[in-house]
Design an enzyme around this catalytic site. Structure first.
Site, short mmCIF file in Angstrom:
data_model
loop_
_atom_site.label_atom_id
_atom_site.label_comp_id
_atom_site.label_asym_id
_atom_site.label_seq_id
_atom_site.Cartn_x
_atom_site.Cartn_y
_atom_site.Cartn_z
CG HIS A 164 -2.02 -0.89 1.29
ND1 HIS A 164 -2.36 -1.63 2.41
CD2 HIS A 164 -2.96 -1.17 0.36
CE1 HIS A 164 -3.45 -2.34 2.15
NE2 HIS A 164 -3.83 -2.09 0.91
CB CYS A 251 -3.47 -1.33 8.50
SG CYS A 251 -1.91 -1.29 7.69
N1 GLY Z 1 -3.06 -8.58 5.73
C1 GLY Z 1 -3.48 -7.27 5.41
C2 GLY Z 1 -3.87 -7.21 4.01
O1 GLY Z 1 -3.20 -7.80 3.22
O2 GLY Z 1 -4.86 -6.64 3.60
#
Ligand code: GLY
Length: 256
Positions: A164, A251
């Site tokens: 990300h 996250c």
């Molecule tokens: N394990 C977090 C994701 O890959 O979305």
């Protein structure tokens, strides 16, 4: 300044979450819960109200609640996760968003568009959107159109290596940007006061600014010092169990 934060408790199914680093082992659920408790305490110490959602066993990655919505002062945008096992998670955030936003301020990214909140970095009224394996161009386009409808702007940043956008970047306000790996020399981020993360500590690029304090993952001394040297009060939180699933401090919450 942020007033609110939403988190979701980790589920026992967390051990089956997506990972690109199986060599780190499976997360220890009990330890993950303790780390989540500490994370919530750290957030509260930054002066925000924390809403804690119940664990959702159907979705192993659902504690990574940042990926299912992007919340701004003008609107909320419900995403459409790109990972197959995460599809549907976004529906579970809508009810709680209605406690904070009226229906006309909630937007939705729809298939074939995909986008995950981990790919979105807010810098004032502008949002950088990473194009990744999880976020496609159509998703980013819909997202930017939704922002523009509410007086905000966005731009796309193609990713090469990281999962990300915020795997390698953290905006700490006051034009200060933590940068790692592929973003160190990116022309998009030239205008920022860059705090470069040492290659040996690249995981710790995923810090979060919360009301002038910065939460930094435990175990990354160089990053901690660099953030302190930039003038911030640092709070350290251990995220070892979430790291096993490519997850980090950003996250685990929606901050708005
Ligand atoms: N394990 C977090 C994701 O890959 O979305």
């Amino acid at each position: 300044m942020f007033k609110n934060v939403i988190v979701r408790r980790p589920s026992k199914s967390l051990v089956n979450g997506i990972t690109s680093a199986p060599e780190l082992g499976k997360p220890d659920y009990e330890l993950a819960l303790k780390q989540h408790d500490s994370y919530i305490e750290a957030l509260k110490s930054c002066g925000v109200e924390v809403t804690v959602l119940e664990a959702d066993e159907r979705y192993p990655d659902s504690c990574f609640v940042e990926d299912v919505a992007v919340l701004s002062k003008n609107c909320a945008i419900v995403t459409n996760p790109g990972a197959m096992t995460r599809k549907g998670e976004e529906k579970e955030i809508i009810d709680i968003l209605k406690d904070f936003y009226t229906d006309d301020k909630i937007e939705y990214v729809k298939a074939p568009g995909t986008i995950e909140g981990g790919d979105v970095m807010m810098v004032g009224d502008h949002f950088y959107v990473g194009l990744s394996e999880r976020t496609n161009e159509e998703g980013a386009k819909q997202f930017i159109e939704a922002l523009e409808k509410h007086g905000l702007t966005g731009s796309m940043v193609p990713l090469k290596e990281v999962l990300h956008l915020k795997t390698g970047l953290a905006y700490l306000e006051n034009n200060n940007l933590l940068v790692a790996g592929e973003f160190v020399n990116s022309p998009e981020f030239e205008k920022f006061n860059k705090i470069i993360i040492d290659e040996s500590e690249s995981y710790s690029a995923n810090c979060i600014w919360v009301n002038d304090k910065v939460i930094v993952p435990a175990g990354y001394k160089k990053t901690k010092k660099a953030v302190e040297d930039a003038g911030y009060e640092v709070i350290v939180v251990d995220t070892s169990e979430y790291r096993k699933l490519d997850g980090g401090l950003s996250c685990l919450s929606l901050r708005f």
